[in-house]
Design a protein around this motif. Structure first.
Motif, mmCIF file in Angstrom:
data_model
loop_
_atom_site.group_PDB
_atom_site.id
_atom_site.type_symbol
_atom_site.label_atom_id
_atom_site.label_comp_id
_atom_site.label_asym_id
_atom_site.label_seq_id
_atom_site.Cartn_x
_atom_site.Cartn_y
_atom_site.Cartn_z
ATOM 1 N N PHE A 147 9.357 -28.279 0.975
ATOM 2 C CA PHE A 147 10.287 -29.261 1.840
ATOM 3 C C PHE A 147 11.039 -28.274 2.801
ATOM 4 N N ARG A 148 11.397 -27.017 2.342
ATOM 5 C CA ARG A 148 11.592 -25.932 3.357
ATOM 6 C C ARG A 148 10.821 -25.733 4.481
ATOM 7 N N ASP B 148 12.054 -26.056 -13.801
ATOM 8 C CA ASP B 148 12.407 -25.204 -13.208
ATOM 9 C C ASP B 148 11.018 -24.975 -12.155
ATOM 10 N N ALA B 149 9.934 -24.712 -12.770
ATOM 11 C CA ALA B 149 8.731 -24.248 -12.047
ATOM 12 C C ALA B 149 8.295 -25.327 -10.752
ATOM 13 N N LEU B 150 8.213 -26.683 -11.256
ATOM 14 C CA LEU B 150 8.000 -27.607 -10.133
ATOM 15 C C LEU B 150 9.178 -27.764 -9.233
ATOM 16 N N ARG C 274 6.974 -33.881 -3.179
ATOM 17 C CA ARG C 274 7.595 -34.739 -4.525
ATOM 18 C C ARG C 274 8.846 -35.583 -4.016
ATOM 19 N N LEU C 275 8.554 -36.928 -4.137
ATOM 20 C CA LEU C 275 9.715 -37.912 -3.822
ATOM 21 C C LEU C 275 9.318 -39.199 -4.252
ATOM 22 N N GLU C 276 9.740 -39.779 -5.473
ATOM 23 C CA GLU C 276 9.416 -40.773 -6.327
ATOM 24 C C GLU C 276 9.963 -41.895 -5.673
ATOM 25 N N LYS D 181 2.144 -37.636 -8.482
ATOM 26 C CA LYS D 181 2.833 -36.724 -8.388
ATOM 27 C C LYS D 181 2.245 -35.203 -8.048
ATOM 28 N N LYS D 182 1.201 -35.047 -8.612
ATOM 29 C CA LYS D 182 0.386 -33.885 -8.366
ATOM 30 C C LYS D 182 -0.269 -33.840 -6.966
#
Length: 220
Positions: A63-64, A53-55, A125-127, A9-10
């Protein structure tokens, strides 16, 4: 032999001497997924990621601006910085070890599908187990990828050593044919009742150490 591992993830952007070599094999499909995530509201994206919220703010911004074919691309095996990759320690591979993992190691990814160690990627981030809303063009990533990851994997080699978590190996196992030899390594403690108990952090450490061990010895 090819051996498969999960992503982490990181992630980080790394300006490394090795440099990235190629774009991911499924860059076009990753770009489609990026568009799907960008179409989500902040609250929808946070629910998809199931994070703080931070992540969520960090990854919403990632992603933007994410471009799968350009930008500050990092070799995939250096971009992930979770426990497995800390114990793999690719930053200190010798030239021979680097060539070995580039030839044999493949990283499964919910966003990129399948990655070679030297493929240039961006943080995301996309599991693999993520599920989009019913109205989204993508329902879940297992159906989005179908057998594409598997077919790409076995076109190179019919012997696969599975060092991936169940979440990621599930993208391969349902599609196996009898012609493919698929070996899964289980790292755990053998209890008196005969059960093998796996502990998440120790498993990640062992998977990374095993990749390093194989690279140091040139295992075939």
């Amino acid at each position: 032999m090819r051996f498969i591992v999960s992503p982490a993830k990181k992630m980080n952007v790394v300006d490394d001497a090795f440099g990235w070599r190629d774009l991911p094999m499924f860059a076009d499909r990753a770009a489609r997924l990026a568009d799907t995530v960008r179409a989500l509201s902040y609250d929808e994206a946070k629910a998809l990621w199931q994070c703080s919220d931070a992540l969520a703010e960090l990854n919403f911004e990632r992603f933007r601006t994410l471009e799968v074919r350009s930008g500050a691309l990092t070799p995939a095996v250096l971009a992930y910085v979770g426990i497995q990759y800390q114990y793999m320690a690719p930053q200190v591979f010798s030239a021979a070890q680097w060539q070995y993992v580039c030839r044999n190691l493949r990283i499964l990814s919910g966003f990129y599908g399948i990655l070679r160690p030297s493929d240039g990627i961006m943080p995301y981030r996309l599991e693999m187990q993520a599920k989009f809303g019913a109205d989204a063009p993508v329902s879940d990533l297992y159906s989005f990828w179908g057998d594409k990851i598997y077919r790409e994997l076995v076109c190179e080699d019919k012997e696969i050593l599975n060092l991936a978590s169940k979440e990621y190996s599930r993208a391969v196992e349902p599609h196996l044919s009898p012609a493919v030899r698929f070996l899964t390594c289980t790292f755990g403690e053998l209890r008196k009742d005969g059960r093998v108990v796996e502990k998440g952090t120790l498993c990640k450490m062992a998977r990374g150490q095993m990749v390093r061990w194989m690279a140091e010895r040139g295992v075939r």
